[in-house]
Design a protein around this motif. Structure first.
Motif, PDB file in Angstrom:
ATOM      1  N   VAL A  92       1.065   9.873 -23.823  1.00 54.09           N
ATOM      2  CA  VAL A  92       1.958  10.035 -22.690  1.00 54.09           C
ATOM      3  C   VAL A  92       1.258   9.426 -21.475  1.00 54.09           C
ATOM      4  O   VAL A  92       0.049   9.570 -21.305  1.00 54.09           O
ATOM      5  CB  VAL A  92       2.359  11.509 -22.460  1.00 54.09           C
ATOM      6  N   VAL A  93       2.024   8.716 -20.661  1.00 55.58           N
ATOM      7  CA  VAL A  93       1.481   7.992 -19.519  1.00 55.58           C
ATOM      8  C   VAL A  93       2.095   8.566 -18.255  1.00 55.58           C
ATOM      9  O   VAL A  93       3.299   8.807 -18.192  1.00 55.58           O
ATOM     10  CB  VAL A  93       1.824   6.485 -19.624  1.00 55.58           C
ATOM     11  N   GLU A  94       1.250   8.772 -17.232  1.00 49.37           N
ATOM     12  CA  GLU A  94       1.761   9.264 -15.951  1.00 49.37           C
ATOM     13  C   GLU A  94       0.991   8.635 -14.805  1.00 49.37           C
ATOM     14  O   GLU A  94      -0.149   8.191 -14.966  1.00 49.37           O
ATOM     15  CB  GLU A  94       1.701  10.780 -15.882  1.00 49.37           C
ATOM     16  N   LEU A  95       1.646   8.595 -13.657  1.00 50.20           N
ATOM     17  CA  LEU A  95       1.006   8.055 -12.457  1.00 50.20           C
ATOM     18  C   LEU A  95      -0.011   9.044 -11.900  1.00 50.20           C
ATOM     19  O   LEU A  95       0.211  10.254 -11.928  1.00 50.20           O
ATOM     20  CB  LEU A  95       2.049   7.781 -11.365  1.00 50.20           C
ATOM     21  N   THR A  96      -1.094   8.518 -11.387  1.00 49.44           N
ATOM     22  CA  THR A  96      -2.032   9.318 -10.602  1.00 49.44           C
ATOM     23  C   THR A  96      -1.569   9.259  -9.143  1.00 49.44           C
ATOM     24  O   THR A  96      -0.604   8.547  -8.821  1.00 49.44           O
ATOM     25  CB  THR A  96      -3.454   8.735 -10.710  1.00 49.44           C
ATOM     26  N   GLU A  97      -2.243   9.952  -8.269  1.00 41.59           N
ATOM     27  CA  GLU A  97      -1.897   9.856  -6.836  1.00 41.59           C
ATOM     28  C   GLU A  97      -2.048   8.415  -6.352  1.00 41.59           C
ATOM     29  O   GLU A  97      -1.233   7.916  -5.585  1.00 41.59           O
ATOM     30  CB  GLU A  97      -2.762  10.813  -6.011  1.00 41.59           C
ATOM     31  N   SER A  98      -3.095   7.750  -6.812  1.00 44.35           N
ATOM     32  CA  SER A  98      -3.303   6.342  -6.480  1.00 44.35           C
ATOM     33  C   SER A  98      -2.139   5.494  -6.980  1.00 44.35           C
ATOM     34  O   SER A  98      -1.658   4.591  -6.289  1.00 44.35           O
ATOM     35  CB  SER A  98      -4.618   5.858  -7.101  1.00 44.35           C
ATOM     36  N   GLY A  99      -1.669   5.770  -8.181  1.00 44.04           N
ATOM     37  CA  GLY A  99      -0.542   5.046  -8.753  1.00 44.04           C
ATOM     38  C   GLY A  99       0.747   5.277  -7.985  1.00 44.04           C
ATOM     39  O   GLY A  99       1.550   4.360  -7.808  1.00 44.04           O
ATOM     40  N   LYS A 100       0.950   6.509  -7.519  1.00 44.47           N
ATOM     41  CA  LYS A 100       2.143   6.813  -6.719  1.00 44.47           C
ATOM     42  C   LYS A 100       2.115   6.036  -5.402  1.00 44.47           C
ATOM     43  O   LYS A 100       3.129   5.493  -4.974  1.00 44.47           O
ATOM     44  CB  LYS A 100       2.234   8.315  -6.447  1.00 44.47           C
ATOM     45  N   ALA A 101       0.956   5.979  -4.781  1.00 44.40           N
ATOM     46  CA  ALA A 101       0.818   5.215  -3.536  1.00 44.40           C
ATOM     47  C   ALA A 101       1.043   3.721  -3.795  1.00 44.40           C
ATOM     48  O   ALA A 101       1.705   3.033  -3.002  1.00 44.40           O
ATOM     49  CB  ALA A 101      -0.560   5.454  -2.915  1.00 44.40           C
ATOM     50  N   LEU A 102       0.516   3.230  -4.908  1.00 44.89           N
ATOM     51  CA  LEU A 102       0.698   1.821  -5.258  1.00 44.89           C
ATOM     52  C   LEU A 102       2.174   1.526  -5.552  1.00 44.89           C
ATOM     53  O   LEU A 102       2.697   0.487  -5.145  1.00 44.89           O
ATOM     54  CB  LEU A 102      -0.183   1.455  -6.449  1.00 44.89           C
ATOM     55  N   ALA A 103       2.855   2.439  -6.239  1.00 48.73           N
ATOM     56  CA  ALA A 103       4.283   2.259  -6.519  1.00 48.73           C
ATOM     57  C   ALA A 103       5.065   2.165  -5.209  1.00 48.73           C
ATOM     58  O   ALA A 103       5.997   1.356  -5.099  1.00 48.73           O
ATOM     59  CB  ALA A 103       4.811   3.400  -7.391  1.00 48.73           C
ATOM     60  N   ASP A 104       4.685   2.951  -4.217  1.00 52.03           N
ATOM     61  CA  ASP A 104       5.354   2.865  -2.908  1.00 52.03           C
ATOM     62  C   ASP A 104       5.145   1.488  -2.274  1.00 52.03           C
ATOM     63  O   ASP A 104       6.064   0.919  -1.689  1.00 52.03           O
ATOM     64  CB  ASP A 104       4.855   3.962  -1.969  1.00 52.03           C
ATOM     65  N   GLN A 105       3.947   0.939  -2.412  1.00 53.47           N
ATOM     66  CA  GLN A 105       3.686  -0.405  -1.892  1.00 53.47           C
ATOM     67  C   GLN A 105       4.503  -1.452  -2.647  1.00 53.47           C
ATOM     68  O   GLN A 105       5.031  -2.386  -2.043  1.00 53.47           O
ATOM     69  CB  GLN A 105       2.190  -0.737  -2.003  1.00 53.47           C
ATOM     70  N   VAL A 106       4.601  -1.281  -3.945  1.00 47.21           N
ATOM     71  CA  VAL A 106       5.372  -2.222  -4.763  1.00 47.21           C
ATOM     72  C   VAL A 106       6.840  -2.188  -4.352  1.00 47.21           C
ATOM     73  O   VAL A 106       7.494  -3.233  -4.267  1.00 47.21           O
ATOM     74  CB  VAL A 106       5.201  -1.926  -6.267  1.00 47.21           C
ATOM     75  N   LYS A 107       7.361  -1.008  -4.074  1.00 47.60           N
ATOM     76  CA  LYS A 107       8.761  -0.906  -3.632  1.00 47.60           C
ATOM     77  C   LYS A 107       8.990  -1.727  -2.368  1.00 47.60           C
ATOM     78  O   LYS A 107      10.017  -2.401  -2.245  1.00 47.60           O
ATOM     79  CB  LYS A 107       9.139   0.545  -3.370  1.00 47.60           C
ATOM     80  N   GLN A 108       8.045  -1.702  -1.446  1.00 48.51           N
ATOM     81  CA  GLN A 108       8.180  -2.500  -0.228  1.00 48.51           C
ATOM     82  C   GLN A 108       8.127  -3.992  -0.537  1.00 48.51           C
ATOM     83  O   GLN A 108       8.886  -4.778   0.027  1.00 48.51           O
ATOM     84  CB  GLN A 108       7.095  -2.119   0.790  1.00 48.51           C
ATOM     85  N   LEU A 109       7.221  -4.385  -1.426  1.00 42.31           N
ATOM     86  CA  LEU A 109       7.149  -5.787  -1.836  1.00 42.31           C
ATOM     87  C   LEU A 109       8.430  -6.226  -2.534  1.00 42.31           C
ATOM     88  O   LEU A 109       8.903  -7.352  -2.342  1.00 42.31           O
ATOM     89  CB  LEU A 109       5.962  -6.031  -2.770  1.00 42.31           C
ATOM     90  N   TRP A 110       8.996  -5.340  -3.333  1.00 46.33           N
ATOM     91  CA  TRP A 110      10.235  -5.654  -4.044  1.00 46.33           C
ATOM     92  C   TRP A 110      11.384  -5.860  -3.070  1.00 46.33           C
ATOM     93  O   TRP A 110      12.239  -6.721  -3.270  1.00 46.33           O
ATOM     94  CB  TRP A 110      10.544  -4.539  -5.040  1.00 46.33           C
ATOM     95  N   ARG A 111      11.391  -5.058  -2.008  1.00 47.89           N
ATOM     96  CA  ARG A 111      12.419  -5.242  -0.989  1.00 47.89           C
ATOM     97  C   ARG A 111      12.244  -6.604  -0.326  1.00 47.89           C
ATOM     98  O   ARG A 111      13.207  -7.343  -0.135  1.00 47.89           O
ATOM     99  CB  ARG A 111      12.355  -4.136   0.063  1.00 47.89           C
TER     100      ARG A 111
END
Length: 151
Positions: A92-111
């Motif tokens: 099972v795979v899950e985000l760490t706090e670092s991963g959650k922060a990185l996902a937020d950055q990716v969302k901005q890049l995607w926009r």
């Protein structure tokens, strides 16, 4: 459809795909990500923890590719993998706090990437694009699958 139009349409789709992926790679590189890894992060951000096989299906890629991506993202501290109770082969795979922060950055890049891609198009056209592109993808998928008897 005549051959010249078919060629123009296929070339436009091919070039958009190549250029979009290249621009995505350029935007992701400063974050230490390669194309494909952002999709895994965003999928986990949307759904929460997933089994690697589920990620493979959701991302439309082969299990070895997901394994490689998860290893790299785990090594960089953005995800963690753990055993699935009752299944020694699954993780099972899950985000760490670092991963959650990185996902937020990716969302901005995607926009940013989406805005760059549709710049100058009429708002009505932009509103229709997700449905049109999804329909086109489904058309290709339907013809890519082997017939039921062959599966």
């Amino acid at each position: 459809m005549d051959v010249e139009y078919a060629d123009a349409l296929n070339q436009a789709i091919r070039l958009l795909s190549l250029r979009h992926r290249a621009r995505a790679a350029a935007l992701l590189a400063p974050l230490g990500l390669h194309p494909g890894q952002e999709a895994l992060l965003l999928e986990l951000d949307r759904t929460g923890p997933r089994i690697q096989a589920q990620l493979s299906e959701a991302l439309g890629c082969e299990p070895p590719s997901v394994t490689l991506m998860t290893r790299k993202l785990e090594a960089s501290g953005h995800i963690r993998r753990g055993p699935v109770p009752g299944d020694k082969r699954a993780s099972v795979v899950e985000l760490t706090e670092s991963g959650k922060a990185l996902a937020d950055q990716v969302k901005q890049l995607w926009r940013t990437l989406a805005e760059e891609t549709v710049a100058g198009l009429p708002a009505g056209t932009v509103a229709e694009l997700p449905g049109l592109i999804t329909a086109m993808s489904e058309n290709v998928d339907a013809r890519s699958r082997p017939p039921r008897a062959a599966r």
